[in-house]
Design an enzyme around this catalytic site. Structure first.
Site, PDB file in Angstrom:
ATOM      1  N   ARG A 187      34.437  44.325  45.999  1.00  0.00           N
ATOM      2  CA  ARG A 187      35.665  44.053  46.422  1.00  0.00           C
ATOM      3  C   ARG A 187      35.857  43.901  47.807  1.00  0.00           C
ATOM      4  O   ARG A 187      35.452  44.853  48.461  1.00  0.00           O
ATOM      5  CB  ARG A 187      36.750  44.446  45.737  1.00  0.00           C
ATOM      6  N   ARG A 198      32.565  51.788  44.305  1.00  0.00           N
ATOM      7  CA  ARG A 198      32.724  50.967  43.168  1.00  0.00           C
ATOM      8  C   ARG A 198      32.146  49.630  43.121  1.00  0.00           C
ATOM      9  O   ARG A 198      32.323  48.769  44.093  1.00  0.00           O
ATOM     10  CB  ARG A 198      34.378  50.706  42.840  1.00  0.00           C
ATOM     11  N   LYS A 247      42.092  53.402  36.453  1.00  0.00           N
ATOM     12  CA  LYS A 247      43.180  52.454  35.682  1.00  0.00           C
ATOM     13  C   LYS A 247      42.219  51.452  34.864  1.00  0.00           C
ATOM     14  O   LYS A 247      42.305  51.316  33.777  1.00  0.00           O
ATOM     15  CB  LYS A 247      44.165  51.844  36.287  1.00  0.00           C
ATOM     16  N   ARG A 263      46.247  50.804  51.044  1.00  0.00           N
ATOM     17  CA  ARG A 263      46.662  50.861  49.640  1.00  0.00           C
ATOM     18  C   ARG A 263      47.117  51.985  49.268  1.00  0.00           C
ATOM     19  O   ARG A 263      47.977  52.054  48.483  1.00  0.00           O
ATOM     20  CB  ARG A 263      45.441  50.392  49.017  1.00  0.00           C
ATOM     21  N   ARG A 302      54.372  47.942  40.021  1.00  0.00           N
ATOM     22  CA  ARG A 302      53.871  48.830  41.270  1.00  0.00           C
ATOM     23  C   ARG A 302      55.065  48.952  42.178  1.00  0.00           C
ATOM     24  O   ARG A 302      55.120  49.643  43.268  1.00  0.00           O
ATOM     25  CB  ARG A 302      52.774  48.169  42.020  1.00  0.00           C
TER      26      ARG A 302
END
Ligand code: ADP
Ligand code: ADP
Ligand code: ZN
Length: 228
Positions: A171, A137, A23, A182, A98
């Site tokens: 993160r 990431r 996203k 998640r 969400r």
């Protein structure tokens, strides 16, 4: 009137998909290609946590555990940001809505200014494979460009291709344990939004397991169509 069928209101696009679906990556592409503003509620919430605001203090523990922050806090940070002048150019919502409550609140918020969403684009991925995407990431702390250890490395180790910074960040919630929570939160609370937007005739689906550029082109085609 000039006879064209350009919408009089700025485009509002939604990118839907589990953590790691791409996203943020694709929102940045749309920002460049179409001059839209990327609105990531994750980024807004991380900003609120870093700034130590009331909303940030309430959100911190939930984010660390990989749960969803309450609709009221998310709507507060989002509507503050949406009211800033640059958003008049049109927005790509990344990571919002969400929950069904957030989706309904968004519809109401837009209706006030005579707007509605142009498209909700579902990035279709193999959820199990998202663990690998999230584990690798990292992000440039200066310009926000996203990278991946294996799938999108920097050209020079540790140096941002976009701005030359060496300030790369990872993160705290991108760890194996939190990722499972998640993904669960996505399946339970966010996935139903695919039917919500499908029922409104606003849903487009994109296979998001291919390479980043090809996915970007598929999304751009949809955006060109819905904003023509
Ligand atoms: P999201 O915002 O949906 O959580 P990101 O855009 O941050 O996802 O992407 C998650 C990670 O996967 C990043 O490291 C990114 O560079 C990488 N990535 C994004 N799209 C792809 C893709 N199509 N194939 C492989 N890796 C990808
Ligand atoms: P990802 O890109 O991996 O999907 P985000 O940056 O969008 O992650 O979100 C990080 C965290 O911020 C989420 O796990 C959740 O705790 C919180 N968050 C972000 N957006 C929302 C939202 N719309 N509603 C509730 N919580 C949110
Ligand atoms: Zn950079």
């Amino acid at each position: 009137m000039d006879g064209s069928n350009h919408p009089e209101t700025a485009p509002v696009l939604i990118l839907l998909g589990p953590p790691g679906a791409g996203k943020g990556t694709q929102a940045r592409v749309l920002q460049e290609k179409f001059g839209l503003v990327q609105l990531s509620t994750g980024d807004l919430l991380r900003g609120a946590v870093a700034a130590g605001t009331k909303a940030g203090k309430e959100a911190k523990a939930v984010m660390e555990a990989g749960g969803l922050v309450s609709d009221s806090i998310v709507l507060e940070v989002l509507s503050d940001r949406l009211s800033e002048p640059d958003c008049a150019a049109g927005v790509v919502l990344d990571g919002f809505p969400r929950t069904t409550g957030q989706a309904e609140a968004l519809d109401e918020m837009l209706a006030v200014s005579g707007q509605k969403i142009n498209a909700a684009i579902a990035l279709e991925v193999d959820n199990v494979k998202m663990v690998l995407r999230i584990a690798g990431r990292f992000t440039c702390g200066d310009c926000g460009e996203g990278y991946h250890d294996t799938f999108k490395p920097t050209t020079t180790d540790g140096v941002c291709d976009g701005c030359g910074s060496t300030n790369m960040t990872r993160r705290a919630d991108d760890n194996a344990q939190t990722v499972m929570s998640r993904l669960d939160a996505y399946q339970l609370q966010t996935e139903p939004l695919i039917s919500y937007y499908d029922a409104k005739g606003a849903l487009s689906r994109v296979d998001a397991m291919g390479d980043i550029e090809a996915i970007g082109q598929s999304i751009a085609q949809i955006v060109s169509k819905v904003t023509a």
